[in-house]
Design an enzyme around this catalytic site. Structure first.
Site, PDB file in Angstrom:
ATOM      1  N   THR A 182       7.995   0.231   3.323  1.00  0.00           N
ATOM      2  CA  THR A 182       8.265   1.625   2.982  1.00  0.00           C
ATOM      3  C   THR A 182       9.548   1.757   2.171  1.00  0.00           C
ATOM      4  O   THR A 182       9.617   2.530   1.207  1.00  0.00           O
ATOM      5  CB  THR A 182       8.362   2.487   4.256  1.00  0.00           C
ATOM      6  OG1 THR A 182       7.081   2.563   4.871  1.00  0.00           O
ATOM      7  CG2 THR A 182       8.838   3.897   3.947  1.00  0.00           C
ATOM      8  N   PHE A 197       0.813  -1.216   0.000  1.00  0.00           N
ATOM      9  CA  PHE A 197       0.000   0.000   0.000  1.00  0.00           C
ATOM     10  C   PHE A 197       0.846   1.266   0.000  1.00  0.00           C
ATOM     11  O   PHE A 197       0.390   2.334  -0.399  1.00  0.00           O
ATOM     12  CB  PHE A 197      -0.958  -0.002   1.201  1.00  0.00           C
ATOM     13  CG  PHE A 197      -0.337   0.387   2.509  1.00  0.00           C
ATOM     14  CD1 PHE A 197      -0.426   1.685   2.988  1.00  0.00           C
ATOM     15  CD2 PHE A 197       0.326  -0.551   3.291  1.00  0.00           C
ATOM     16  CE1 PHE A 197       0.136   2.049   4.208  1.00  0.00           C
ATOM     17  CE2 PHE A 197       0.892  -0.203   4.505  1.00  0.00           C
ATOM     18  CZ  PHE A 197       0.800   1.098   4.967  1.00  0.00           C
ATOM     19  N   LYS A 198       2.103   1.143   0.400  1.00  0.00           N
ATOM     20  CA  LYS A 198       2.978   2.318   0.433  1.00  0.00           C
ATOM     21  C   LYS A 198       3.150   2.937  -0.958  1.00  0.00           C
ATOM     22  O   LYS A 198       3.488   4.116  -1.084  1.00  0.00           O
ATOM     23  CB  LYS A 198       4.352   1.940   0.995  1.00  0.00           C
ATOM     24  CG  LYS A 198       4.337   1.154   2.309  1.00  0.00           C
ATOM     25  CD  LYS A 198       3.870   1.974   3.461  1.00  0.00           C
ATOM     26  CE  LYS A 198       3.782   1.169   4.748  1.00  0.00           C
ATOM     27  NZ  LYS A 198       5.056   0.918   5.393  1.00  0.00           N
ATOM     28  N   ASP A 199       2.931   2.147  -2.011  1.00  0.00           N
ATOM     29  CA  ASP A 199       3.090   2.672  -3.372  1.00  0.00           C
ATOM     30  C   ASP A 199       2.128   3.826  -3.668  1.00  0.00           C
ATOM     31  O   ASP A 199       2.446   4.709  -4.461  1.00  0.00           O
ATOM     32  CB  ASP A 199       2.858   1.562  -4.401  1.00  0.00           C
ATOM     33  CG  ASP A 199       4.049   0.629  -4.528  1.00  0.00           C
ATOM     34  OD1 ASP A 199       5.191   1.107  -4.454  1.00  0.00           O
ATOM     35  OD2 ASP A 199       3.834  -0.589  -4.711  1.00  0.00           O
ATOM     36  N   LEU A 206       4.111   6.778  -2.091  1.00  0.00           N
ATOM     37  CA  LEU A 206       5.524   6.981  -2.369  1.00  0.00           C
ATOM     38  C   LEU A 206       5.838   7.120  -3.856  1.00  0.00           C
ATOM     39  O   LEU A 206       6.804   7.789  -4.225  1.00  0.00           O
ATOM     40  CB  LEU A 206       6.346   5.864  -1.727  1.00  0.00           C
ATOM     41  CG  LEU A 206       6.441   6.023  -0.206  1.00  0.00           C
ATOM     42  CD1 LEU A 206       6.941   4.757   0.461  1.00  0.00           C
ATOM     43  CD2 LEU A 206       7.353   7.189   0.148  1.00  0.00           C
TER      44      LEU A 206
END
Length: 466
Positions: free
Chosen positions: A144, A111-113, A116
């Site tokens: 992350t 989900f960090k995509d 980021l």
């Protein structure tokens, strides 16, 4: 849009400066001075929009004039075009009114995509405009780091240093970081745990003298407001797909650092009908212990099958505490100073106010494995261990079966094959095609002792213009 610190002593900043600053000079976290609010009619009008256009509507009030509208739209289109599903954040049904939102369709399968991949583009835009170079310093408990490296590796004005706890992330997670080779990419494996890494990052932001005044640090961890901002969007996306805003939604969020679920809290404050947010934790359950018993107490960090949640100091929780205390920065500073010395509680009426929206649960490794196995046997659908914790907590805490319950699916199961095997399943999760050769790629990283001076010396001597 102006941003203020949760500790009340740092100057208010605009979006560009907050993007580059990360941690406030007083040690606090930046939050918007005021939140945009959308009417039900306005939210309803967004049904059927492509994800990038919905993201523009939700996020642009935070960006304001820092980036022209057309440039920001282009960034969003490019960011989410790199995801491997047209819906970007598709929903998968588990039961009659129970769903998983797949947030792992981006380049690094987590989900960090969502934040980021956008953050890298924003940084490059602002730094190019300012003709400025920065050093990114970040800590990761697993996901992350790879998302930050992927998002920032092409940035011309950035050197990136990511700290991860040595031998405490999965092999896939490690290789996703350490096989991206570039002169501006540096992976540091710290002989310690994630909290040690995170503490070094925070302390380094507080005193950047080790850089000799030649550059400044920029943040990619969820202390950076842009991370939170981008995560608000998929709450709106899920709601609109399931009948919102004309019906309320409930969300269960696997969380360690409180950033992802804080984004849900903000979505509600911005006008999205949300009746319940479930804080789903593993054995490192400081958030559950606070939310269930009003006791915030740090304990020894434990290594689990869900390493991205092996966190005891939840940075973004400070942002919620700031709201619960009427945005009183002095009160937050005192509270957190006390928390560093021992257990703390907040006034009962503040805690009960939080409980109107939040529930919580803690799920151990055995229950995590049981959930992975049960969901696969019921649906032939494979959960990663973090999402499994979210599903179990959702079922344990659900208040109303008539309200859709959406668990945020935070990572692809192929990142955690050991947890899948331990669940007793013989099925083996397969990496997507673009990562099929991951285990054949060259790795590059440096192992350092759990010592901030050594880490800072390494950074000072390895950034591009050192």
């Amino acid at each position: 849009m102006r941003y203020i610190s949760t500790r009340g002593e740092a100057p208010a900043l605009g979006f560009e400066d907050v993007l580059l600053t990360g941690l406030a000079s007083d040690g606090g976290l930046y939050v918007p001075e005021s939140l945009p609010h959308f009417s039900l009619e306005e939210i309803r009008s967004w049904r059927g929009l492509p994800y990038s256009e919905l993201a523009f509507n939700v996020m642009y009030p935070f960006v304001d004039d820092a980036v022209p509208e057309d440039d920001f739209r282009k960034m969003l289109e490019e960011t989410y075009a790199a995801f491997n599903h047209k819906a970007v954040a598709p929903l998968v049904q588990l039961d009659s009114n129970e769903w998983v939102m797949e947030l792992f369709r981006g380049p690094t399968l987590a989900f960090k995509d969502f934040a980021l991949q956008l953050l890298g583009r924003l940084l490059d835009y602002v730094l190019e405009k300012r003709n400025q170079h920065v050093v990114i310093m970040g800590a990761t408990s697993g996901d992350t780091g790879s998302a930050a490296i992927e998002g920032c590796r092409r940035c011309k004005h950035v050197d990136i240093f990511i700290l991860h706890p040595h031998e405490r992330v999965s092999e896939v997670q490690r290789r996703q970081m350490t096989t991206v080779l570039g002169d501006n990419i540096h992976n540091i494996a710290v002989r310690g745990n994630f909290d040690d890494c995170q503490r070094m990052v925070k302390d380094s932001f507080g005193n950047q003298s080790f850089l000799g005044g030649k550059t400044q640090l920029a943040a990619v961890n969820s202390i950076n407001w842009a991370r939170i901002m981008a995560q608000i969007v998929y709450y709106f996306q899920a709601s609109l797909a399931l009948g919102g805003p004309d019906r309320s939604m409930a969300f269960s969020v696997p969380t360690g650092n409180f950033g992802d679920i804080f984004a849900g809290y903000l979505a509600k404050k911005m006008g999205l009908p949300i009746s319940q947010l479930v804080i789903a934790t593993n054995r490192n359950d400081i958030l559950h212990r606070f939310m269930s018993g009003n006791r915030y107490e740090q304990r020894t960090l434990e290594h689990t099958l869900s390493p991205s949640m092996d966190i005891m100091v939840s940075s973004n929780f400070e942002r919620l505490l700031f709201d619960l205390h009427g945005r009183n920065g002095e009160a937050i500073k005192t509270l957190l100073e006390d928390a560093a010395k021992g257990p703390v509680s907040i006034e009962d009426y503040r805690w009960r106010h939080a409980r109107k929206l939040f529930d919580s649960d803690t799920v151990d490794d055995q229950a995590t494995c049981d959930t992975i196995r049960e969901i696969y046997e019921q649906n032939e659908y494979l959960l990663d261990p973090h999402t499994a914790i979210g599903v179990r907590a959702a079922r344990n805490c659900r208040r109303d079966d008539k309200v859709p319950m959406i668990t945020l699916g935070t990572a692809h199961p192929a990142k955690f094959p050991d947890a899948i095997a331990e669940s007793g399943l013989t099925v083996k999760p397969v990496l997507p095609a673009h990562m099929a050769d991951l285990f054949d790629r060259e790795e590059r990283y440096t192992v350092l002792d759990n010592n901030i001076a050594g880490v800072q010396e390494f950074i000072a001597s390895h950034w591009k213009n050192a």
